[in-house]
Design a protein around this motif. Structure first.
Motif, PDB file in Angstrom:
ATOM      1  N   ASN A   1      13.049  -2.263 -10.565  1.00 15.80           N
ATOM      2  CA  ASN A   1      12.813  -3.489 -11.332  1.00 15.80           C
ATOM      3  C   ASN A   1      12.669  -4.736 -10.463  1.00 15.80           C
ATOM      4  O   ASN A   1      12.583  -5.843 -10.983  1.00 15.80           O
ATOM      5  CB  ASN A   1      13.940  -3.693 -12.338  1.00 15.80           C
ATOM      6  N   ALA A   2      12.649  -4.545  -9.150  1.00 13.77           N
ATOM      7  CA  ALA A   2      12.488  -5.714  -8.272  1.00 13.77           C
ATOM      8  C   ALA A   2      11.070  -6.262  -8.387  1.00 13.77           C
ATOM      9  O   ALA A   2      10.152  -5.578  -8.834  1.00 13.77           O
ATOM     10  CB  ALA A   2      12.774  -5.319  -6.831  1.00 13.77           C
ATOM     11  N   ALA A   3      10.915  -7.513  -7.966  1.00 14.43           N
ATOM     12  CA  ALA A   3       9.570  -8.081  -7.795  1.00 14.43           C
ATOM     13  C   ALA A   3       9.080  -7.682  -6.413  1.00 14.43           C
ATOM     14  O   ALA A   3       9.756  -7.922  -5.420  1.00 14.43           O
ATOM     15  CB  ALA A   3       9.629  -9.591  -7.936  1.00 14.43           C
ATOM     16  N   TYR A   4       7.906  -7.059  -6.364  1.00 14.55           N
ATOM     17  CA  TYR A   4       7.336  -6.617  -5.096  1.00 14.55           C
ATOM     18  C   TYR A   4       6.198  -7.545  -4.701  1.00 14.55           C
ATOM     19  O   TYR A   4       5.231  -7.692  -5.447  1.00 14.55           O
ATOM     20  CB  TYR A   4       6.861  -5.166  -5.218  1.00 14.55           C
ATOM     21  N   LEU A   5       6.336  -8.165  -3.537  1.00 13.01           N
ATOM     22  CA  LEU A   5       5.380  -9.187  -3.117  1.00 13.01           C
ATOM     23  C   LEU A   5       4.879  -8.913  -1.711  1.00 13.01           C
ATOM     24  O   LEU A   5       5.585  -8.353  -0.870  1.00 13.01           O
ATOM     25  CB  LEU A   5       6.047 -10.566  -3.138  1.00 13.01           C
ATOM     26  N   VAL A   6       3.664  -9.356  -1.467  1.00  9.08           N
ATOM     27  CA  VAL A   6       3.049  -9.253  -0.158  1.00  9.08           C
ATOM     28  C   VAL A   6       3.451 -10.488   0.662  1.00  9.08           C
ATOM     29  O   VAL A   6       3.655 -11.561   0.080  1.00  9.08           O
ATOM     30  CB  VAL A   6       1.525  -9.156  -0.407  1.00  9.08           C
ATOM     31  N   PRO A   7       3.678 -10.368   1.963  1.00  8.48           N
ATOM     32  CA  PRO A   7       4.128 -11.539   2.731  1.00  8.48           C
ATOM     33  C   PRO A   7       3.072 -12.650   2.761  1.00  8.48           C
ATOM     34  O   PRO A   7       1.879 -12.373   2.776  1.00  8.48           O
ATOM     35  CB  PRO A   7       4.351 -10.988   4.145  1.00  8.48           C
TER      36      PRO A   7
ATOM     37  N   GLY B   1       0.822  -1.202   0.000  1.00  6.98           N
ATOM     38  CA  GLY B   1       0.000   0.000   0.000  1.00  6.98           C
ATOM     39  C   GLY B   1       0.859   1.255   0.000  1.00  6.98           C
ATOM     40  O   GLY B   1       2.096   1.180   0.039  1.00  6.98           O
ATOM     41  N   PRO B   2       0.210   2.412  -0.032  1.00 10.72           N
ATOM     42  CA  PRO B   2       0.972   3.668  -0.089  1.00 10.72           C
ATOM     43  C   PRO B   2       1.816   3.909   1.162  1.00 10.72           C
ATOM     44  O   PRO B   2       2.726   4.716   1.136  1.00 10.72           O
ATOM     45  CB  PRO B   2      -0.122   4.726  -0.227  1.00 10.72           C
ATOM     46  N   ARG B   3       1.510   3.204   2.249  1.00 11.56           N
ATOM     47  CA  ARG B   3       2.281   3.400   3.481  1.00 11.56           C
ATOM     48  C   ARG B   3       3.002   2.148   3.919  1.00 11.56           C
ATOM     49  O   ARG B   3       3.313   1.960   5.086  1.00 11.56           O
ATOM     50  CB  ARG B   3       1.341   3.897   4.586  1.00 11.56           C
TER      51      ARG B   3
ATOM     52  N   GLU C   1      19.954  -9.730  -3.646  1.00 10.96           N
ATOM     53  CA  GLU C   1      20.060  -9.006  -4.922  1.00 10.96           C
ATOM     54  C   GLU C   1      19.510  -7.582  -4.767  1.00 10.96           C
ATOM     55  O   GLU C   1      20.044  -6.631  -5.339  1.00 10.96           O
ATOM     56  CB  GLU C   1      19.284  -9.735  -6.011  1.00 10.96           C
ATOM     57  N   ALA C   2      18.419  -7.441  -3.996  1.00 10.38           N
ATOM     58  CA  ALA C   2      17.822  -6.118  -3.804  1.00 10.38           C
ATOM     59  C   ALA C   2      18.651  -5.276  -2.836  1.00 10.38           C
ATOM     60  O   ALA C   2      18.719  -4.047  -2.957  1.00 10.38           O
ATOM     61  CB  ALA C   2      16.389  -6.262  -3.289  1.00 10.38           C
ATOM     62  N   ARG C   3      19.303  -5.927  -1.894  1.00 10.99           N
ATOM     63  CA  ARG C   3      20.116  -5.171  -0.927  1.00 10.99           C
ATOM     64  C   ARG C   3      21.271  -4.470  -1.628  1.00 10.99           C
ATOM     65  O   ARG C   3      21.755  -3.443  -1.153  1.00 10.99           O
ATOM     66  CB  ARG C   3      20.648  -6.107   0.167  1.00 10.99           C
ATOM     67  N   ARG C   4      21.716  -5.042  -2.736  1.00  8.12           N
ATOM     68  CA  ARG C   4      22.804  -4.383  -3.472  1.00  8.12           C
ATOM     69  C   ARG C   4      22.389  -3.000  -3.954  1.00  8.12           C
ATOM     70  O   ARG C   4      23.228  -2.152  -4.204  1.00  8.12           O
ATOM     71  CB  ARG C   4      23.236  -5.256  -4.664  1.00  8.12           C
ATOM     72  N   PHE C   5      21.077  -2.771  -4.096  1.00  7.29           N
ATOM     73  CA  PHE C   5      20.584  -1.452  -4.501  1.00  7.29           C
ATOM     74  C   PHE C   5      20.353  -0.537  -3.300  1.00  7.29           C
ATOM     75  O   PHE C   5      19.867   0.575  -3.456  1.00  7.29           O
ATOM     76  CB  PHE C   5      19.279  -1.593  -5.288  1.00  7.29           C
ATOM     77  N   GLY C   6      20.658  -1.046  -2.100  1.00  7.92           N
ATOM     78  CA  GLY C   6      20.481  -0.223  -0.912  1.00  7.92           C
ATOM     79  C   GLY C   6      19.148  -0.421  -0.210  1.00  7.92           C
ATOM     80  O   GLY C   6      18.841   0.302   0.734  1.00  7.92           O
ATOM     81  N   VAL C   7      18.371  -1.386  -0.669  1.00  6.29           N
ATOM     82  CA  VAL C   7      17.075  -1.641  -0.035  1.00  6.29           C
ATOM     83  C   VAL C   7      17.298  -2.405   1.278  1.00  6.29           C
ATOM     84  O   VAL C   7      18.064  -3.351   1.327  1.00  6.29           O
ATOM     85  CB  VAL C   7      16.156  -2.449  -0.972  1.00  6.29           C
TER      86      VAL C   7
ATOM     87  N   PRO D   1      10.683   2.568   3.944  1.00  4.05           N
ATOM     88  CA  PRO D   1       9.406   2.800   3.268  1.00  4.05           C
ATOM     89  C   PRO D   1       9.436   2.208   1.852  1.00  4.05           C
ATOM     90  O   PRO D   1      10.436   2.313   1.143  1.00  4.05           O
ATOM     91  CB  PRO D   1       9.305   4.329   3.208  1.00  4.05           C
ATOM     92  N   MET D   2       8.336   1.575   1.484  1.00  6.50           N
ATOM     93  CA  MET D   2       8.267   0.901   0.197  1.00  6.50           C
ATOM     94  C   MET D   2       8.513   1.885  -0.950  1.00  6.50           C
ATOM     95  O   MET D   2       9.118   1.534  -1.961  1.00  6.50           O
ATOM     96  CB  MET D   2       6.884   0.269   0.078  1.00  6.50           C
ATOM     97  N   ALA D   3       8.037   3.125  -0.786  1.00  7.01           N
ATOM     98  CA  ALA D   3       8.204   4.114  -1.846  1.00  7.01           C
ATOM     99  C   ALA D   3       9.690   4.353  -2.113  1.00  7.01           C
ATOM    100  O   ALA D   3      10.114   4.484  -3.269  1.00  7.01           O
ATOM    101  CB  ALA D   3       7.513   5.413  -1.444  1.00  7.01           C
ATOM    102  N   GLN D   4      10.463   4.374  -1.064  1.00  7.09           N
ATOM    103  CA  GLN D   4      11.903   4.587  -1.214  1.00  7.09           C
ATOM    104  C   GLN D   4      12.551   3.376  -1.885  1.00  7.09           C
ATOM    105  O   GLN D   4      13.422   3.525  -2.751  1.00  7.09           O
ATOM    106  CB  GLN D   4      12.509   4.815   0.183  1.00  7.09           C
TER     107      GLN D   4
END
Length: 486
Positions: free
Chosen positions: A59-65, A27-29, A38-44, A49-52
DNA sequence: TCTGGGGTCCTTAACCAA
DNA sequence: TCTGTTGGTTAAGGACCC
């Protein structure tokens, strides 16, 4: 376990292996629960916050737990740990302390290392995922070792080397030192563990208070005699929702508090408890958070009682400006599982839910038509069904797959299973396609014949055959072990 | 377009009773 | 009876963890 949620998703979805995967609220929050390496290499990072995260790694796959899946895997891992020792202290779904000494498994460094490596092989064989192991003479050091071990490694801290190892580390390494304490210490000129040990206990107590100061001093000196505790009683039960848009309408806020109270009681009762203290939590538009609580004469698990108390508490809170989050909790728990009360309260709950739904429909729309935080309650009406990114589905014609995305009346599905050898095909359907249905997560690994029988998995001899030795050897390496966090 | 959800433990203040 | 101490309970907030 290494990047647990993300790793489980990659194991479940062959097309995501080797790619950045981010699991969290969409969601937006929302915030990130777990990012794959692989995503941590981009600083995630976790808690970002998901927006960041989307800015850093579009280009990551965004999934709900999918907690159902993670719980299943967690149980498999905990079962393996239980074979090492009766003393297993789970910290979360993917992390636990094991007292190897109590299990009679390992006393020397070599034996501990062997047990750790065997465990890592077994975890991989049974779950298909990698875990990391930290071995040391205390919980604190085992935890630090496991952090150093990951991903997919093992680190053993030799007895006698603890202080020297800790000395140059940043204070934030120690458990219990978060952002606030870290900043506090930095302002006092202390940035490393050595600085803490040098400052002395009195100084730390003066700075941080009796309890925190004293325990931190002991940790800095490498001392930690906290035992591994297998079972700990639940102290409180709570539920909370952050809303996609701040709530302003007082009636709507009261309705949500009622809903939360009901959900909280459901959880309370599922855990076999009742409680005396009702807590209301309110986070306002500016992120300031307050709690109000009320203690009843005796424990309750009655939804009506909890809802009324929460309502009274809300009356004492000023919500002008808007509300971002509401929560309801119960503490002061007692065991409480009388059958007749159970049945009675269940009836009341059902009756009140019916009444609640009626009320909700009568209500005028709030000014901003807020979409309540995503509740993944499966809705039976196909037109209203929500297809959550990452969830499993089956199609009458194409078979098993998972939701890659959905929107504007369409849902995109990739048809593959954990055991597919190549990435599966993608197809798009209308959200109300009659052939499409939600389904349960598939096992990540095809069941091994031995594991299925409840016997030792590949390469493991039965620990039951070993007799515990004397406890006199004391806390050498192997008396504690920690798995890593996601 | 900032900041989730579910917990634990500690501290402080106010109040009451012994 | 007044005053001070102590200890338990309740309420609120804060820090921390995964």
């Amino acid at each position: 376990m290494d990047a647990f949620f993300a790793a489980a998703e990659q194991a479940s979805k062959p097309s995501l292996r080797g790619k950045p995967v981010i699991v969290g609220g969409l969601g937006p929050r929302g915030v990130v629960s777990t990012a794959s390496y692989e995503a941590r290499r981009f600083g995630v990072r976790s808690a970002m916050p998901m927006a960041q995260a989307r800015r850093l790694c579009p280009n990551a796959a965004y999934l709900v737990p999918r907690f159902q899946l993670y719980r299943t895997v967690s149980e498999q891992v905990m079962e393996l740990l239980g074979r090492l020792s009766p003393l297993v202290e789970p910290l979360s779904l993917d992390e636990a302390f094991v007292d190897l000494e109590a299990g009679g498994v390992a006393f020397g460094s070599a034996a501990a290392r062997e047990a750790g490596e065997r465990l890592r092989r077994d975890i991989r064989a049974v779950t298909g995922l990698s875990g990391s192991v930290g071995l040391a003479g205390s919980k604190m050091l085992a935890k630090i070792a496991s952090e150093q071990a990951k991903p997919d490694g093992l680190v053993l801290i030799e007895p006698g080397t603890e202080r020297g190892l800790l000395a140059p580390m940043p204070v934030r390494t120690l458990p219990g030192v978060g952002p606030a304490t870290g900043e506090h210490l930095r302002r006092a000129g202390m940035t490393t563990v050595a600085d803490l040990a040098e400052a002395g206990e009195d100084e730390l107590v003066r700075l941080l208070g009796k309890s925190h100061g004293a325990s931190l001093y002991r940790m800095a000196a490498g001392h930690d005699d906290r035992p591994v505790v297998a079972e700990r009683d639940t102290k409180s039960v709570s539920v909370e929702d952050t809303f996609d848009v701040d709530l302003h309408d007082r009636v709507r806020i009261m309705t949500e508090v009622g809903r939360l109270a009901d959900r909280c009681v459901q959880r309370l009762r599922a855990s076999g408890h009742s409680g005396r203290t009702i807590v209301l939590k309110v986070r306002r538009y500016d992120f300031s958070t307050l709690t109000r609580s009320e203690t009843l004469r005796g424990p309750t698990d009655d939804p009506g009682v909890v809802r009324e108390a929460a309502g009274r508490l809300l009356d004492s809170v000023d919500t002008t400006g808007g509300v971002r989050l509401l929560g309801v909790g119960v503490s002061g728990l007692a065991d409480y599982t009388q059958e007749d009360l159970f049945a009675q309260a269940a009836e009341e709950l059902a009756a009140e839910e019916r009444a609640g739904e009626g009320r909700a429909e009568e209500q005028p729309e709030g000014e901003e038509t807020p979409t309540a935080a995503a509740q993944a309650e499966p809705v039976e009406d196909p037109a209203q069904r929500r297809w959550l990114a990452g969830h499993d589905v089956t199609h009458a014609e194409y078979g098993p797959g998972w939701v890659q995305g959905s929107g504007v009346g369409r849902v995109t599905v990739r048809f593959e299973t954990p055991t597919s050898l190549v990435p599966g095909r993608v197809r798009t359907f209308r959200v109300d396609d009659p052939g499409l249905a939600p389904s349960e997560p598939l096992p990540l690994v095809e069941k091994l014949a031995t594991a299925a029988e409840g016997e030792a998995p590949v390469g493991q001899e039965s620990p039951l055959a070993r007799r515990p030795k004397s406890r006199s050897e004391g806390g050498g390496p192997g008396s504690g072990a920690a798995m890593s966090r996601p």
